[in-house]
Write a protein that holds these residues in place. Structure first.
Motif, PDB file in Angstrom:
ATOM      1  N   THR A 195       4.366  -0.089  -5.898  1.00  0.00           N
ATOM      2  CA  THR A 195       4.488   1.053  -4.708  1.00  0.00           C
ATOM      3  C   THR A 195       3.126   1.941  -5.227  1.00  0.00           C
ATOM      4  N   ARG A 196       2.420   2.340  -4.156  1.00  0.00           N
ATOM      5  CA  ARG A 196       1.471   3.500  -4.414  1.00  0.00           C
ATOM      6  C   ARG A 196       1.123   4.164  -3.361  1.00  0.00           C
ATOM      7  N   SER A 197       0.434   5.395  -3.394  1.00  0.00           N
ATOM      8  CA  SER A 197       0.071   6.193  -2.169  1.00  0.00           C
ATOM      9  C   SER A 197      -1.362   6.379  -2.077  1.00  0.00           C
ATOM     10  N   GLU A 198      -1.622   6.342  -0.870  1.00  0.00           N
ATOM     11  CA  GLU A 198      -3.190   6.574  -0.445  1.00  0.00           C
ATOM     12  C   GLU A 198      -3.175   7.550   0.515  1.00  0.00           C
ATOM     13  N   GLY A 199      -3.738   8.753   0.259  1.00  0.00           N
ATOM     14  CA  GLY A 199      -3.923   9.701   1.199  1.00  0.00           C
ATOM     15  C   GLY A 199      -2.415  10.120   2.113  1.00  0.00           C
ATOM     16  N   ASP A 200      -2.341   9.767   3.251  1.00  0.00           N
ATOM     17  CA  ASP A 200      -1.009  10.303   3.897  1.00  0.00           C
ATOM     18  C   ASP A 200      -0.442   8.861   4.009  1.00  0.00           C
ATOM     19  N   GLN A 201      -0.522   7.953   3.337  1.00  0.00           N
ATOM     20  CA  GLN A 201       0.088   6.708   3.238  1.00  0.00           C
ATOM     21  C   GLN A 201       0.712   6.232   2.020  1.00  0.00           C
ATOM     22  N   VAL A 202       1.800   5.261   2.287  1.00  0.00           N
ATOM     23  CA  VAL A 202       2.172   4.495   1.115  1.00  0.00           C
ATOM     24  C   VAL A 202       2.352   3.199   1.149  1.00  0.00           C
ATOM     25  N   GLY A 224       4.258   2.179  10.994  1.00  0.00           N
ATOM     26  CA  GLY A 224       3.479   1.577   9.869  1.00  0.00           C
ATOM     27  C   GLY A 224       2.793   0.234  10.130  1.00  0.00           C
ATOM     28  N   ASP A 225       2.362  -0.578   9.277  1.00  0.00           N
ATOM     29  CA  ASP A 225       1.777  -1.894   9.511  1.00  0.00           C
ATOM     30  C   ASP A 225       2.401  -2.991   8.214  1.00  0.00           C
ATOM     31  N   ILE A 226       2.047  -4.089   8.464  1.00  0.00           N
ATOM     32  CA  ILE A 226       2.280  -5.215   7.544  1.00  0.00           C
ATOM     33  C   ILE A 226       1.078  -6.212   7.614  1.00  0.00           C
ATOM     34  N   SER A 227       0.526  -6.415   6.355  1.00  0.00           N
ATOM     35  CA  SER A 227      -0.466  -7.314   6.484  1.00  0.00           C
ATOM     36  C   SER A 227      -0.241  -8.510   5.395  1.00  0.00           C
ATOM     37  N   VAL A 228      -1.044  -9.366   5.440  1.00  0.00           N
ATOM     38  CA  VAL A 228      -0.801 -10.292   4.291  1.00  0.00           C
ATOM     39  C   VAL A 228      -2.128 -11.119   4.091  1.00  0.00           C
ATOM     40  N   TRP A 229      -2.296 -11.422   2.629  1.00  0.00           N
ATOM     41  CA  TRP A 229      -3.432 -11.975   2.184  1.00  0.00           C
ATOM     42  C   TRP A 229      -2.768 -13.356   1.411  1.00  0.00           C
TER      43      TRP A 229
END
Ligand code: ADP
Length: 270
Positions: free
Chosen positions: A175-182, A235-240
């Motif tokens: 878990t991490r935060s980046e600006g106004d997103q987690v 929000g959003d979900i992404s995959v790699w």
């Protein structure tokens, strides 16, 4: 988008109203088509385990003088009925998410709890496969929304990571935060996803390998639930993923911001 905002700014009130109505009707029709499609898929998916259970019951009936066969068929009936109940549970969950107001009472959602719940939910499967599930990163992160939905989304990602990984591997939830997103990332060292399937895995009932699913008990609904939860929270979900090496799923959510101001309660299609 930009085009819409521009139109809205230059068009007189009457034209704006007509535009809004047309947009509404188009969306209504699209939502309706998606629903119809969903019902057709659901009936097909439900018929498979129901049909299997029925055949197995007949087989048990016919094999009453062969205790070993009875036991084998009964075991498969158990597997099929477990699959069926998971399917029903996920279908209910998905149709609840497709309702008009999935976030009736948004609350502060504590991500530590969501991650801990997800890890606990998969603990038995992980232990059975000697998979280590580790959580890392920032503590005390919060988002605004549904604790239940976010918990379910993270749980689905962790359950997949465990299900599609080999014995003795490692799953890391960060878990991490980046600006106004987690961001919540779930990294596994599992089988990975073929490039040609990666765009489709968030579709309802889509599975990379349907045959394998009969043994793993997957429904093909987990990731579409995750996608819905992401969308209803703005929000959003992404995959790699690299086939044979592993996958990383990243759920990005707005930090502490009220979904009422975002795309919050718009029904979404997957
Ligand atoms: P299922 O219940 O079948 O797991 P999902 O919607 O959760 O359904 O996932 C859709 C498909 O995406 C799965 O059938 C599987 O083929 C693939 N998939 C999902 N997560 C992973 C993962 N961590 N590693 C490899 N493949 C995955």
């Amino acid at each position: 988008g930009t085009a819409r905002t521009l139109t809205a700014r230059v068009a007189p009130l009457g034209a704006r109203l007509v535009l809004a109505l047309i947009e509404d009707r188009t969306r209504e029709k699209r939502v309706e088509a998606v629903r119809r499609d969903f019902v057709a898929n659901v009936s097909h998916e439900l018929k498979t385990p129901v049909g299997a259970i029925r055949l197995l019951a007949e087989a048990v009936n016919d094999a009453s003088d062969d205790p070993e066969a009875v036991q084998r068929f009964a075991g498969r009936m158990l597997t099929e009925s477990d699959r069926l109940s998971k399917l029903v549970q996920q279908i209910i969950e998905l149709s609840r998410l497709q309702g008009h107001d999935p976030l009736e009472k948004p609350v502060m959602v504590d991500l530590d709890t969501a991650v801990a719940t997800a890890v606990d939910t998969s603990a038995m499967e992980a232990v059975a496969k000697e998979i280590t599930v580790e959580s890392r990163g920032e503590h005390g992160l919060e988002v605004f929304g549904s604790q239940e939905q976010i918990g379910a989304a993270v749980s689905n990602l962790v359950a997949n990571a465990v299900a599609y990984s080999g014995n003795g591997s490692r799953v890391v939830v960060t878990t991490r935060s980046e600006g106004d997103q987690v961001q919540i990332s779930v990294v596994d060292q599992g089988i990975g996803i073929p490039a040609e399937d990666i765009d489709r895995i968030f579709e309802r009932f889509y599975r990379v390998d349907p045959a394998r699913h009969r043994s793993t008990g997957g429904t093909g609904l987990g990731l579409s639930i995750v996608k819905h939860v992401a969308a209803t929270h703005g929000g959003d979900i992404s995959v790699w993923s690299v086939q044979g090496q592993g996958s990383t799923f990243t759920l990005t959510l707005p930090r502490n911001s009220s979904p009422e101001h975002g795309s919050g309660s718009t029904p979404v299609e997957v």
